[in-house]
Design a protein around this motif. Structure first.
Motif, mmCIF file in Angstrom:
data_model
loop_
_atom_site.group_PDB
_atom_site.id
_atom_site.type_symbol
_atom_site.label_atom_id
_atom_site.label_comp_id
_atom_site.label_asym_id
_atom_site.label_seq_id
_atom_site.Cartn_x
_atom_site.Cartn_y
_atom_site.Cartn_z
ATOM 1 N N ARG A 63 0.847 -1.195 0.000
ATOM 2 C CA ARG A 63 0.000 0.000 0.000
ATOM 3 C C ARG A 63 0.878 1.240 0.000
ATOM 4 N NH1 ARG A 63 -0.553 3.653 3.767
ATOM 5 N NH2 ARG A 63 0.588 2.342 5.226
ATOM 6 N N ALA A 64 0.585 2.155 -0.915
ATOM 7 C CA ALA A 64 1.252 3.456 -0.905
ATOM 8 C C ALA A 64 0.307 4.523 -0.377
ATOM 9 C CB ALA A 64 1.738 3.825 -2.303
ATOM 10 N N PHE A 65 -0.982 4.376 -0.691
ATOM 11 C CA PHE A 65 -1.930 5.422 -0.302
ATOM 12 C C PHE A 65 -3.357 4.898 -0.413
ATOM 13 C CE2 PHE A 65 -4.782 8.794 -1.999
ATOM 14 C CZ PHE A 65 -4.903 9.543 -0.833
ATOM 15 N N ILE A 66 -4.190 5.315 0.537
ATOM 16 C CA ILE A 66 -5.632 5.096 0.463
ATOM 17 C C ILE A 66 -6.304 6.426 0.784
ATOM 18 C CG2 ILE A 66 -7.635 3.839 1.342
ATOM 19 C CD1 ILE A 66 -5.725 1.634 2.275
ATOM 20 N N GLY A 67 -7.161 6.883 -0.106
ATOM 21 C CA GLY A 67 -7.956 8.082 0.152
ATOM 22 C C GLY A 67 -9.420 7.707 0.204
ATOM 23 N N ALA A 68 -10.110 8.117 1.251
ATOM 24 C CA ALA A 68 -11.534 7.799 1.386
ATOM 25 C C ALA A 68 -12.185 8.780 2.338
ATOM 26 C CB ALA A 68 -11.732 6.365 1.896
ATOM 27 N N GLY A 69 -13.440 9.086 2.079
ATOM 28 C CA GLY A 69 -14.234 9.911 2.975
ATOM 29 C C GLY A 69 -15.133 9.045 3.829
ATOM 30 N N CYS A 70 -15.740 9.671 4.809
ATOM 31 C CA CYS A 70 -16.543 8.973 5.802
ATOM 32 C C CYS A 70 -17.999 8.884 5.339
ATOM 33 C CB CYS A 70 -16.453 9.752 7.119
ATOM 34 S SG CYS A 70 -17.265 8.985 8.498
ATOM 35 N N ASN A 71 -18.652 7.751 5.608
ATOM 36 C CA ASN A 71 -20.083 7.661 5.346
ATOM 37 C C ASN A 71 -20.813 8.759 6.107
ATOM 38 O OD1 ASN A 71 -19.712 5.416 3.757
ATOM 39 N ND2 ASN A 71 -20.264 3.950 5.343
ATOM 40 N N ARG A 72 -21.793 9.346 5.456
ATOM 41 C CA ARG A 72 -22.478 10.496 6.052
ATOM 42 C C ARG A 72 -23.589 10.003 6.980
ATOM 43 N NH1 ARG A 72 -23.517 14.998 1.577
ATOM 44 N NH2 ARG A 72 -24.765 13.414 0.561
ATOM 45 N N ILE A 73 -23.170 9.548 8.150
ATOM 46 C CA ILE A 73 -24.114 9.011 9.120
ATOM 47 C C ILE A 73 -23.534 9.171 10.524
ATOM 48 C CG2 ILE A 73 -23.198 6.642 9.012
ATOM 49 C CD1 ILE A 73 -26.150 5.704 9.141
ATOM 50 N N VAL A 74 -24.400 9.346 11.507
ATOM 51 C CA VAL A 74 -23.968 9.512 12.895
ATOM 52 C C VAL A 74 -23.436 8.185 13.432
ATOM 53 C CG1 VAL A 74 -24.714 10.372 15.149
ATOM 54 C CG2 VAL A 74 -25.807 11.222 13.081
ATOM 55 N N ASN A 75 -22.552 8.244 14.424
ATOM 56 C CA ASN A 75 -21.985 7.069 15.108
ATOM 57 C C ASN A 75 -21.048 6.249 14.219
ATOM 58 O OD1 ASN A 75 -23.565 7.649 17.425
ATOM 59 N ND2 ASN A 75 -25.288 6.496 16.570
ATOM 60 N N ASN A 76 -20.602 6.826 13.108
ATOM 61 C CA ASN A 76 -19.800 6.070 12.158
ATOM 62 C C ASN A 76 -18.321 6.028 12.523
ATOM 63 O OD1 ASN A 76 -19.365 4.604 9.794
ATOM 64 N ND2 ASN A 76 -18.897 6.430 8.630
#
Length: 835
Positions: free
Chosen positions: A16-29
């Motif tokens: 792995r060199a890089f992982i880009g990801a955003g968070c699911n748009r939900i509470v308690n995540n």
């Protein structure tokens, strides 16, 4: 590797060199563990990142549905019980009601899928909470929109790889008013007795008492909030003024925060008559075992201007030895775009807001949750836009909270990805309506002997889901074309601020010179009111933000703040990315009758091809655009359904097209001069039994690969510029083939590697050797699977695109990089070493 023979290329190392990801748009995540790692859901993956280096470390495959919530055992609150723990554990729940337990080895940095909790909820899990009873066991509870709350006891094995003991001790039916917030605590003075607080849609806090063996009964209901309860958190036992108590903090959509005190009364000694009517005047009283407890509302905190989605106590800190102290400090996060820290005044005891962060973030769109670091020196939030926000107290004598670097990425499916001309960065587009640029920041990296990847620009923030992108490969300034859920392709050009930022990021001293010779005068871009056309900001005009209308700074469509594009000498944070790194739009390409679906550019940077969604032959035409003038110079007809992927051969003589109609087409392309292009259909063949999703040319010749939903990859060759024949079919894959990319590693022997991405998210590398016959035509190639990527490195949803980094001339190709994107919201870069 030109000096090595084909036989020597037999081992491939993938990292792995890089992982880009955003968070699911939900509470308690999101959950911040005592391990100092943060876990969050990215579509149906559980992603784990390290705040110290602002890098996502891995994603955990296992969930079939979107991940709703995560919870560490131990979490930050129980860090004082985790000092000697060699293994930490993570719970994750998804939209199908499934809960999975993961084990993380602190020493070996390895993850293991331990078990899937039996008896899953019938609907999505909305909250998980738990407490560590000791280093060997824990109790956790889960709630779901199916109207139940389950309580589980979990006993950890003594050694790694041992058996876990999991038992459901209670299942509480709560009816139609779903509970969305939970908190567990061990009651003081009563070893083994637990209190479970739950809140949700009926605006009440329900307090249940029970033992580790179950038998949870409703002790009382706490009323006061006037809207849905969103978050609950118990403190650890506190000794004050001669009494032992625990505090419960609650937050609600009524914008208020309430603190409830649960005080231990004298032991009953089985004399229940001691609980008199006078006791209840102070607040509800309940009995657990041989002790009774009095509840009263301690304080009401008013300060937020919108729903308060989360409240959490500051983790305890050590005084000396194993003795710990619970600070009287609460962190709240709200949709009003702020997080606040609340503490009682020393003299009056009145709770006041002592720190507020995030209020200047006009692009955050509110926070879904806030979290403390285990040491209490940092606070972390995740926002509506899938973004992360981290502040650290860097003050010595007084509080001084400064924003810190965090991972970032898309919060919806990533539809396309492409490398820059010289491989300086990757550009991705997504159904989250943004395009993003990720690059290795070589100077001042926080990782030892390793490039630290970061998002350095967000060139397009659009009003439609973006489906495809291509970078103009010719000389001059950096340009790209994107296509979205509209009939228009849009052309963007890099502003001066980006070029200077890129020069800070890259380790190559000459990377900026060629671009600056083009005389770029545009400093940046402003977003339009509807998020469509991005207007240029010229370098001669002062970019100081002004309030164009005297509306007291109201954030309306008419008063969008102006961008302030500047060069960044270190990776920008979310607030800067979302507003100040836009690229100006230079052209619009009109012609298609439906939403854009696929784009590609030739290697000479002279032509761009585009296609759109189609149900008929007249709409499925491919348009050719001349780079620079942006005139339409050709309309290619061959298919009857959507063209899914296109690619120019590496000598730009042919254009390969694949479609949903199960056919591929090869067009010959010739520059006729005077801005004209001659094109001719070489062949159109039915190649697969199902939709053809992807194709890729051999960089060294006129061989190409096609991949289909029928789980096959076929290799073809163009012969005598007039015909195409099939060379071979690779062994059938276990899943639909959705992405292909052919890399040239040895031009002398025409030996390459074909990267294959599948609907399951898995990726494989196949070694291909296409030798030439005496007549110059391609002979039967040889193929072998070189490596199957570790599932913990791969996507967990369909791979949408694979692309190899362009190797520089005379560069040793013993190592290179492969970029990928997928439906799991992730952009990934792999280091590939050929041994």
């Amino acid at each position: 590797m030109g000096s090595k023979s084909d036989e020597m290329i037999h081992k491939v190392k993938v990292e792995r060199a890089f992982i880009g990801a955003g968070c699911n748009r939900i509470v308690n995540n999101v959950s911040w563990g005592a391990s100092d790692l943060v876990a969050f859901g990215a579509q149906n993956a559980v992603a784990v990142f390290c705040p110290k280096i602002a890098q996502i470390l891995t994603t955990l495959p296992g969930h079939k549905a979107s991940v709703n919530c995560t919870f560490w055992l131990p979490n930050a609150k129980f860090g004082f019980k985790a000092k000697e723990m060699e293994r930490h554990f993570l719970l994750s729940g998804d939209a199908d009601g499934v809960i999975i337990l993961w084990e993380f080895s602190i020493l070996y940095k390895k993850w293991r899928h331990v078990l899937q909790v039996p008896q899953p909820h019938k609907k999505g899990v909305t909250c998980i909470t738990g407490i560590m009873m000791s280093q060997n066991d824990a109790v956790f509870a889960s709630t779901s929109s199916d109207g139940t709350v389950n309580v589980w006891e979990l006993v950890f094995p003594c050694s790694s790889g041992g058996d876990f003991k999991l038992s459901c001790v209670e299942s509480i039916s709560i009816g139609s008013k779903t509970m969305v917030a939970l908190s567990l605590v061990e009651l003081p003075g009563n070893s083994g007795h637990l209190a479970l607080a739950m809140g949700g849609l009926d605006n009440k806090i329900h307090l249940y008492c029970g033992q580790r063996t179950g038998k949870f009964v409703l002790a009382c209901q706490l009323k006061g909030h006037t809207d849905w309860i969103r978050s609950l958190d118990f403190s650890l036992p506190i000794c004050a003024n001669g009494e032992t108590c625990i505090l419960l903090v609650s937050s609600s959509q009524d914008k208020g925060i309430r603190i409830w005190k649960i005080a231990l009364r004298d032991s009953l000694d089985n004399k229940k008559e001691e609980i008199s009517l006078a006791s209840y005047i102070k607040g509800p009283v309940f009995v657990a075992g041989c002790s009774s407890y009095q509840i009263c509302m301690e304080s009401l905190l008013i300060g937020h201007e919108d729903w308060v989605y989360s409240v959490v106590w500051q983790p305890p800190s050590f005084i000396s030895g194993n003795e710990c102290y619970q600070p009287q400090s609460i962190l709240s996060a709200s949709m009003d775009k702020t997080m606040m820290i609340w503490k009682p005044e020393k003299t009056t005891g009145i709770w006041i807001n002592v720190v507020t962060v995030g209020e200047l973030s006009h692009c955050a769109l509110g926070f879904y949750g806030g979290h403390w670091s285990p040491d209490g020196n940092s606070v972390f939030a995740h926002g509506y836009g899938g973004s992360f926000h981290l502040w650290k107290d860097v003050g010595v004598t007084s509080d001084d909270w400064k924003p810190q670097k965090v991972p970032s990425g898309h919060f919806a499916a990533v539809s396309d990805i492409v490398w820059a001309r010289r491989g300086e960065y990757i550009l991705s587009v997504s159904h989250d309506q943004t395009s993003r640029i990720f690059a290795p920041w070589s100077k001042g990296s926080s990782l030892e002997n390793e490039e630290s990847w970061h998002e350095i620009a967000r060139p397009q923030v659009h009003g439609h889901d973006i489906n495809c992108v291509t970078i103009i490969q010719g000389k001059g300034n950096h340009r790209f074309v994107s296509g979205a859920e509209e009939k228009v392709a849009r052309v963007f050009e890099a502003p001066l601020s980006f070029l200077k930022t890129l020069n800070h990021a890259t380790s190559e001293e000459s990377s900026l010179l060629d671009d600056l010779e083009a005389g770029v005068q545009i400093l940046g871009a402003n977003m339009s009111a509807l998020g469509l056309s991005q207007k240029p900001i010229y370098s001669q005009v002062s970019p100081v933000a002004t309030n164009r209308d005297n509306n007291d700074g109201l954030d309306t469509l008419e008063t969008i703040p102006e961008a302030v594009p500047v060069e960044f000498t270190e990776p920008p944070i979310e607030e800067q990315l979302a507003w100040h790194t836009l690229w100006p739009e230079s052209h619009k390409l009109y012609g298609h009758g439906n939403e854009l679906y696929s784009l590609c550019c030739d290697h000479g940077g002279k032509l761009v091809a585009s296609s759109c969604k189609a149900q008929s032959a007249s709409v499925a035409e491919i348009w050719l655009w001349q780079v620079g003038s942006w005139k339409s110079v050709g309309r290619l007809h061959s298919h009857s359904l959507t063209v899914t992927h296109m690619q120019f051969s590496h000598d730009d003589n042919f254009l390969l097209v694949v479609s949903r109609d199960r056919h591929f087409s090869v067009f010959s392309i010739k520059d006729a001069g005077a801005g004209e292009v001659n094109h001719e259909l070489v062949t159109r063949q039915e190649a697969h039994k199902r939709i053809i999703w992807t194709c890729s040319w051999n960089p060294c010749g006129h061989e190409f690969a096609t991949g289909s939903r029928d789980k096959t990859v076929k290799i073809w060759a163009v012969e005598n510029r007039s015909a195409v024949k099939q060379l071979m079919t690779l062994p059938s894959f276990k899943s639909s083939v959705t992405a292909l990319s052919w890399a040239d590693l040895n031009s002398q022997s025409n030996h390459g590697f074909l990267a294959v991405g599948m609907e399951s998210g898995l990726i494989e590398l196949w070694s291909l050797s296409c030798r030439r016959s005496d007549s110059g035509n391609a002979a039967m190639p040889t193929a072998a699977c070189a490596v199957q990527f570790d599932p913990f490195l791969c996507h967990v949803s369909p791979v949408h695109r694979l692309t190899w980094k362009t190797c520089k001339k005379n560069q040793d190709s013993g190592s290179t990089q492969l970029a990928s994107c997928g439906a799991d919201h992730c952009v990934r870069v792999f280091n590939i070493d050929f041994i």
